[in-house]
Write a protein that holds these residues in place. Structure first.
Motif, mmCIF file in Angstrom:
data_model
loop_
_atom_site.group_PDB
_atom_site.id
_atom_site.type_symbol
_atom_site.label_atom_id
_atom_site.label_comp_id
_atom_site.label_asym_id
_atom_site.label_seq_id
_atom_site.Cartn_x
_atom_site.Cartn_y
_atom_site.Cartn_z
ATOM 1 N N LEU A 1 1.959 -50.424 -34.540
ATOM 2 C CA LEU A 1 2.109 -50.677 -33.103
ATOM 3 C C LEU A 1 0.929 -51.401 -32.477
ATOM 4 O O LEU A 1 0.970 -51.736 -31.299
ATOM 5 N N THR A 2 -0.106 -51.609 -33.239
ATOM 6 C CA THR A 2 -1.295 -52.236 -32.662
ATOM 7 C C THR A 2 -1.663 -53.503 -33.423
ATOM 8 O O THR A 2 -1.516 -53.585 -34.633
ATOM 9 N N GLN B 1 -4.956 -57.190 -28.640
ATOM 10 C CA GLN B 1 -3.763 -56.916 -27.843
ATOM 11 C C GLN B 1 -4.155 -56.530 -26.421
ATOM 12 O O GLN B 1 -5.084 -55.776 -26.200
ATOM 13 N N SER C 1 -3.442 -54.661 -22.832
ATOM 14 C CA SER C 1 -2.756 -53.441 -22.407
ATOM 15 C C SER C 1 -1.726 -53.782 -21.340
ATOM 16 O O SER C 1 -1.741 -54.861 -20.756
ATOM 17 N N LEU C 2 -0.856 -52.856 -21.080
ATOM 18 C CA LEU C 2 0.157 -53.034 -20.049
ATOM 19 C C LEU C 2 -0.408 -52.842 -18.644
ATOM 20 O O LEU C 2 0.296 -53.040 -17.659
ATOM 21 N N ASP D 1 -8.480 -53.383 -21.043
ATOM 22 C CA ASP D 1 -8.051 -53.660 -22.413
ATOM 23 C C ASP D 1 -9.014 -53.014 -23.403
ATOM 24 O O ASP D 1 -10.237 -53.039 -23.223
ATOM 25 N N VAL E 1 -3.999 -45.382 -29.873
ATOM 26 C CA VAL E 1 -2.813 -46.238 -29.731
ATOM 27 C C VAL E 1 -2.421 -46.319 -28.259
ATOM 28 O O VAL E 1 -2.132 -47.401 -27.736
ATOM 29 N N ARG F 1 -2.310 -49.672 -25.948
ATOM 30 C CA ARG F 1 -1.050 -50.128 -25.344
ATOM 31 C C ARG F 1 -1.019 -50.005 -23.821
ATOM 32 O O ARG F 1 -0.487 -50.869 -23.131
ATOM 33 N N THR G 1 -1.642 -43.682 -18.901
ATOM 34 C CA THR G 1 -2.480 -43.344 -20.053
ATOM 35 C C THR G 1 -2.898 -41.881 -19.993
ATOM 36 O O THR G 1 -2.786 -41.152 -20.979
#
Length: 171
Positions: free
Chosen positions: A33-34, A38, A40-41, A48, A128, A132, A143
């Protein structure tokens, strides 16, 4: 050791190996998933996760996998010992003469490996979530809620599991 207790031990060891297998799958799902770099949302660059969080994720995933593998191998070894020490009669597959202290020590070691694997799996899942959804330090409500739910539920389950193991070894 009676036929019934040996059968119960084999069943308990089977259950432990099956649960460890599911958790091992979770380790690899967490890794998949990572991806490096990447976003973050949260859509704030300061929220991030950096390379340090990704590095910690990888370390915790490897540790979780190692403890689950340790636990499963110990459990499988005990099952193998029980089966190899069985009487020659095929109809008595669950009766074995095995040192009770060795069996108890092995089962305790296997349970401890599962507990440590769960702890490291939770730590990796926290990373994770941070990758994300955004860093905990940013105060992102999704979070925080996800991490609090994860830590609360898994901690409660581990307390029940450890208490049950402790109870079964003292009675």
């Amino acid at each position: 050791m009676t036929e019934e207790t040996t059968s119960i031990h084999v069943t308990a060891l089977d259950g432990l190996v099956n649960v460890n297998s599911l958790f091992t799958i979770a380790v690899f799902v967490g890794l998949s998933l990572t991806t490096p770099g990447q976003r973050s949302l949260e859509n704030k660059s300061d929220c991030d996760a950096g390379d340090d969080v990704a590095r910690a994720l990888l370390v915790f995933e490897v540790l979780a996998f190692s403890f689950f593998l340790f636990s499963s191998l110990v459990a499988q070894g005990l099952k193998l010992a029980i089966n190899l020490l069985n009487s020659k009669d095929v109809d008595e597959e669950f009766r074995a003469h095995i040192n009770v202290k060795v069996l108890r020590f092995g089962m305790l070691g296997s349970a401890a490996g599962s507990v440590l694997g769960c702890i490291f799996l939770v730590l990796s899942m926290v990373n994770v979530v941070q990758i994300r959804l955004g860093l905990l330090s940013c105060g992102s409500q999704p979070t925080i809620r996800a991490v609090v739910a994860l830590v609360t539920l898994v901690s409660t389950a581990l307390v029940v599991y450890i208490s049950t193991v402790f109870y079964s070894f003292t009675h």
